[in-house]
Design an enzyme around this catalytic site. Structure first.
Site, mmCIF file in Angstrom:
data_model
loop_
_atom_site.group_PDB
_atom_site.id
_atom_site.type_symbol
_atom_site.label_atom_id
_atom_site.label_comp_id
_atom_site.label_asym_id
_atom_site.label_seq_id
_atom_site.Cartn_x
_atom_site.Cartn_y
_atom_site.Cartn_z
ATOM 1 N N LYS A 1 -10.894 10.140 -1.942
ATOM 2 C CA LYS A 1 -10.648 11.584 -1.789
ATOM 3 C C LYS A 1 -9.573 12.054 -2.765
ATOM 4 O O LYS A 1 -9.691 13.124 -3.372
ATOM 5 C CB LYS A 1 -10.225 11.886 -0.347
ATOM 6 C CG LYS A 1 -11.354 11.785 0.680
ATOM 7 C CD LYS A 1 -10.827 12.014 2.084
ATOM 8 C CE LYS A 1 -11.941 12.019 3.112
ATOM 9 N NZ LYS A 1 -12.874 13.149 2.945
ATOM 10 N N GLU B 1 -0.076 10.657 -11.092
ATOM 11 C CA GLU B 1 0.230 9.668 -12.116
ATOM 12 C C GLU B 1 -0.385 8.317 -11.778
ATOM 13 O O GLU B 1 -0.905 7.621 -12.649
ATOM 14 C CB GLU B 1 1.750 9.522 -12.265
ATOM 15 C CG GLU B 1 2.441 10.730 -12.865
ATOM 16 C CD GLU B 1 2.124 10.917 -14.335
ATOM 17 O OE1 GLU B 1 1.852 9.907 -15.032
ATOM 18 O OE2 GLU B 1 2.147 12.068 -14.792
ATOM 19 N N ASP C 1 0.833 2.406 10.195
ATOM 20 C CA ASP C 1 1.023 2.119 8.771
ATOM 21 C C ASP C 1 0.391 0.809 8.315
ATOM 22 O O ASP C 1 0.833 0.203 7.342
ATOM 23 C CB ASP C 1 2.515 2.112 8.437
ATOM 24 C CG ASP C 1 3.281 1.028 9.190
ATOM 25 O OD1 ASP C 1 2.735 0.471 10.161
ATOM 26 O OD2 ASP C 1 4.429 0.738 8.795
ATOM 27 N N GLU D 1 -1.589 5.748 6.489
ATOM 28 C CA GLU D 1 -0.357 6.428 6.098
ATOM 29 C C GLU D 1 -0.408 6.725 4.601
ATOM 30 O O GLU D 1 -0.666 5.831 3.796
ATOM 31 C CB GLU D 1 0.871 5.578 6.400
ATOM 32 C CG GLU D 1 2.173 6.287 6.020
ATOM 33 C CD GLU D 1 3.407 5.428 6.203
ATOM 34 O OE1 GLU D 1 4.329 5.855 6.915
ATOM 35 O OE2 GLU D 1 3.457 4.334 5.614
#
Length: 230
Positions: free
Chosen positions: A42, A60, A94, A161
């Site tokens: 995505k 980046e 996470d 996360e």
């Protein structure tokens, strides 16, 4: 999972006590990896589209990781959560992590906003450590998202996360992480204050660089307007 070595498998086999629970753990880790790849895709799509719209890439780099089994066990132990596959999925957000390194602070909020608005994503939690830095100076935007993965026999929502940082924020966080794990540090409080001061300088640098970019884009727009006569 290929990233689990034989010693880790042996340790987990001892922890779980039976092969079925170990296989259940491995399946769960596979599902987190699939969810992580869904989010990365995505973000890649958004980066491509925005690069066409704005003639520059807002992202980046993207880094992905699945939390190591040893780290999972240690975290659950710290939080006094019994170690089981069901408790991992229920209590930890996470396991699957995606870190997005952006060029400028406003790119972070633009990407996060577009990602949150996608109709197959559910925002579970948002922590803005850019507007409200941690006491040590840490800055980043954290999102806990639920995304669907499509398996052979089911559709399942999985949590990922996502951390957004600028290049400068990531540079500071990486160095701070290395330094804080050093043993027997003299003048630890002074060093902590220095790191916090550096974090503020980096934030100011991000702001100045964004201002420069905005001035350049404004000049470009004015030049194009003069050419077209608009």
């Amino acid at each position: 999972m290929e990233y689990m070595d034989i010693e880790t498998v042996k340790e987990l086999d001892h922890v779980f006590g039976d092969i079925e629970e170990l296989q259940k753990f491995r399946c769960l880790m596979m599902q987190y990896e699939c969810a992580m790849l869904e989010v990365k895709t995505k973000l890649d799509v958004l980066n491509t589209e925005l690069s066409v719209q704005n003639s520059r890439n807002p992202i980046e780099s993207i880094k992905c990781r699945i939390k190591e089994p040893d780290s999972i066990m240690k975290k659950m132990k710290r939080q006094e959560i019994p170690f089981s596959v069901d408790n991992i999925e229920k209590n930890l957000n996470d396991i699957a992590g995606v870190r997005v390194i952006c060029s400028f602070p406003d790119d972070i909020y633009t990407l996060a906003d577009y990602l949150e608005k996608q109709d197959d994503i559910k925002l579970i939690k948002k922590k803005d450590y850019i507007s409200h830095p941690k006491p040590n100076g840490y800055r980043s935007l954290h999102l806990i998202l639920e995304v669907p993965i499509f398996l052979t026999n089911e559709k399942k929502m999985m949590r990922v996360e996502v951390q957004f940082r600028t290049i400068a924020m990531d540079f500071w966080a990486s160095l701070e992480h290395k330094l804080k794990y050093k043993k027997d540090i003299d003048n630890a409080q002074v060093i902590s204050q220095d790191l916090c001061f550096c974090a503020e300088l980096i934030s100011q640098l991000d702001g100045r660089m964004q201002q420069i970019r905005e001035r350049l884009e404004e000049k470009k727009d004015n030049t194009q307007s003069n050419i077209t006569g608009v």
